[in-house]
Design a protein around this motif. Sequence first.
Motif, PDB file in Angstrom:
ATOM      1  N   LEU A 318       0.867  -1.184   0.000  1.00 28.69           N
ATOM      2  CA  LEU A 318       0.000   0.000   0.000  1.00 28.69           C
ATOM      3  C   LEU A 318       0.901   1.230   0.000  1.00 28.69           C
ATOM      4  CD1 LEU A 318      -2.784   1.167  -0.010  1.00 28.69           C
ATOM      5  CD2 LEU A 318      -2.906   0.896   2.464  1.00 28.69           C
ATOM      6  N   ASP A 322      -0.765   6.285  -2.517  1.00 34.36           N
ATOM      7  CA  ASP A 322      -2.173   5.907  -2.438  1.00 34.36           C
ATOM      8  C   ASP A 322      -2.795   6.427  -1.146  1.00 34.36           C
ATOM      9  OD1 ASP A 322      -1.467   4.588  -4.710  1.00 34.36           O
ATOM     10  OD2 ASP A 322      -2.214   2.620  -4.105  1.00 34.36           O
ATOM     11  N   ILE A 363     -10.323   1.668  -3.578  1.00 31.01           N
ATOM     12  CA  ILE A 363      -9.310   1.343  -4.583  1.00 31.01           C
ATOM     13  C   ILE A 363      -7.963   1.064  -3.905  1.00 31.01           C
ATOM     14  CG2 ILE A 363      -7.970   2.291  -6.499  1.00 31.01           C
ATOM     15  CD1 ILE A 363     -10.550   3.797  -7.321  1.00 31.01           C
ATOM     16  N   ALA A 364      -7.629   1.868  -2.886  1.00 31.86           N
ATOM     17  CA  ALA A 364      -6.355   1.661  -2.188  1.00 31.86           C
ATOM     18  C   ALA A 364      -6.318   0.303  -1.501  1.00 31.86           C
ATOM     19  CB  ALA A 364      -6.143   2.777  -1.156  1.00 31.86           C
ATOM     20  N   THR A 366      -8.159  -2.348  -2.297  1.00 34.51           N
ATOM     21  CA  THR A 366      -8.156  -3.368  -3.342  1.00 34.51           C
ATOM     22  C   THR A 366      -6.751  -3.538  -3.929  1.00 34.51           C
ATOM     23  OG1 THR A 366     -10.440  -2.776  -3.890  1.00 34.51           O
ATOM     24  CG2 THR A 366      -9.242  -4.084  -5.501  1.00 34.51           C
ATOM     25  N   GLY A 367      -5.999  -2.434  -3.955  1.00 39.47           N
ATOM     26  CA  GLY A 367      -4.638  -2.495  -4.474  1.00 39.47           C
ATOM     27  C   GLY A 367      -3.744  -3.420  -3.671  1.00 39.47           C
ATOM     28  N   TRP A 370      -4.436  -6.851  -5.031  1.00 42.09           N
ATOM     29  CA  TRP A 370      -3.923  -6.958  -6.402  1.00 42.09           C
ATOM     30  C   TRP A 370      -2.397  -7.106  -6.406  1.00 42.09           C
ATOM     31  CZ3 TRP A 370      -0.828  -3.477  -9.253  1.00 42.09           C
ATOM     32  CH2 TRP A 370      -0.700  -3.794 -10.611  1.00 42.09           C
ATOM     33  N   ARG A 371      -1.693  -6.325  -5.608  1.00 44.98           N
ATOM     34  CA  ARG A 371      -0.224  -6.394  -5.574  1.00 44.98           C
ATOM     35  C   ARG A 371       0.248  -7.711  -4.974  1.00 44.98           C
ATOM     36  NH1 ARG A 371      -1.386  -1.052  -4.058  1.00 44.98           N
ATOM     37  NH2 ARG A 371      -0.816   0.426  -5.717  1.00 44.98           N
TER      38      ARG A 371
END
Length: 383
Positions: A318, A322, A363-364, A366-367, A370-371
Motif C-alpha cells: 500500500l 495511495d 481502490i487503495a 483493493t490495491g 492486487w499487488r
Amino acid sequence: MRVAVPWLRAGGGVTLALVHAFTLGVLGNAMVGSLLQFLPVAAGARVRGGPWAALAVYLLLNTGAVWLVLAFRWPGWLAPRPGGLLVVMAFLGLAALTLPGIVRVSGSRLLRWGLGCAIAAGVLTALLGFALLQVLAGRWSLPLVDVTNAHAGWGVLGWVLALLVAVARVVMPMFLGTPNVPAWLQGSWIGLLYGVLATVLAMALHGRVLPVQRGVAAVLVVAVGLAGVWLQQRARRHGRHLLGWFWRAGFALLIVAGSVLLVGGEHNLLRAAVIGLGIGLPLLVTGMQLEISAFLGWIDLHRQCGRGVHLPGVELLLPVRDKSLVLALHGLAAFMLLAALAQPAWASAGGVALLLAYAATLIAQTGVVWRARRFLKTRRRMA
C-alpha cells in the motif's frame, strides 16, 4: 405493516437514513471487520465460527443497514423493523464470535475490558434501536426522544469511540511509537463513560433527562481528542507516517465536535454530529483501516510463501502515494462538509467529495490484494 409516522414522512427519515448510513455502513463495517482481524493477531483472542460465521455477520449487518437506510428514506414503501432485527442479529452474532475468546484469553485486563464493554455496548445499541422501531410502529410505549438520545450515546460513545480507544492502545504504539496512556487514567475514562451511559439509559426509560448528560458526554469526547493529539505529538514516527496525520486530524475534530456539543442547542448538536460522526471518527477509522489492510496483506503473503522468501514490504503493498491521495480526498470532503454547515448549498458538493474519498479508500485497499496476487504469480512463474 408499513410505518406511518408523520415525523418520518416530514423529512426526519432523511436524517435517520444519513446517520445510519455512516454509523452502520461506514463505521460499522470498518469496525466489525477490523475487530475480527485484530482479536487473534493483537489480542490473542480466538474468534469462533471461522470465515463462514464472519460472513454471516457481514451479510446480516449490511442487509440490515441497507434495509434501514431505504426504510427511513422512503417510510411509505418499506417498514424498518425487519432491518432493525437483522442488525440486532448481526451484533448478537458478533458477540457470540468474540466475547468467549476475550473472556478466556490471558493478557492485558484493560484491553479485554475495553473490547468486551464496547462489543456489549454495540449489542445494547442495536437492541435499543429495535425498541425504538417498535415505538415508531405503535407496538411499544417508550419515551421516544429520551430513549433515542440514549441509543445514540451508547452507539457513538459506548460502541464506536470506546472500541477505538481500546484498539488505539495497541495500534498507536505499534505503528507510530506513541507512549501509552496510564492504565489508571484509561480505566477511569472507561468506568466514567459506562457509568454515565447507564445512568442516562435508566433515566431515559422513565422519561427523565440527566441535566448534565450532554455536557458530560462532550467532556469525555474532548478528553479523548486531547489525549490523542498529545500522544501524536510524542510519537517517534509521526513525521514519516501518514497514519499520524489521519489520527491528528481525527482527534482534533473530536475536540471541535465535543466543544460545539458543550455550547448546547439543537443546531449545535447537528454541527457536532457532522464534525464528529461525519468527519472525525471516519478519519480515525480510515487511517487505521489502511494500515491494518496492508499489514494483513503482508501476513497473508507470509503464510502462503513461508520462511526464507523475500516479501514486498507493507509500504509496497500500500504505497504512500495511495494513502496520501486518500487523505487528501478525505480532507477535501471534510472542508466541503464544514462549508455546508455555514452554507447548505455546499451540501451536494460535500456529498460528491465524500463519494470520491471513499472510492479512493476502496481502490487503495483493493490495491493491496492486487499487488499481493501479482507477487505470487510472478514468484510461481520464476519457480
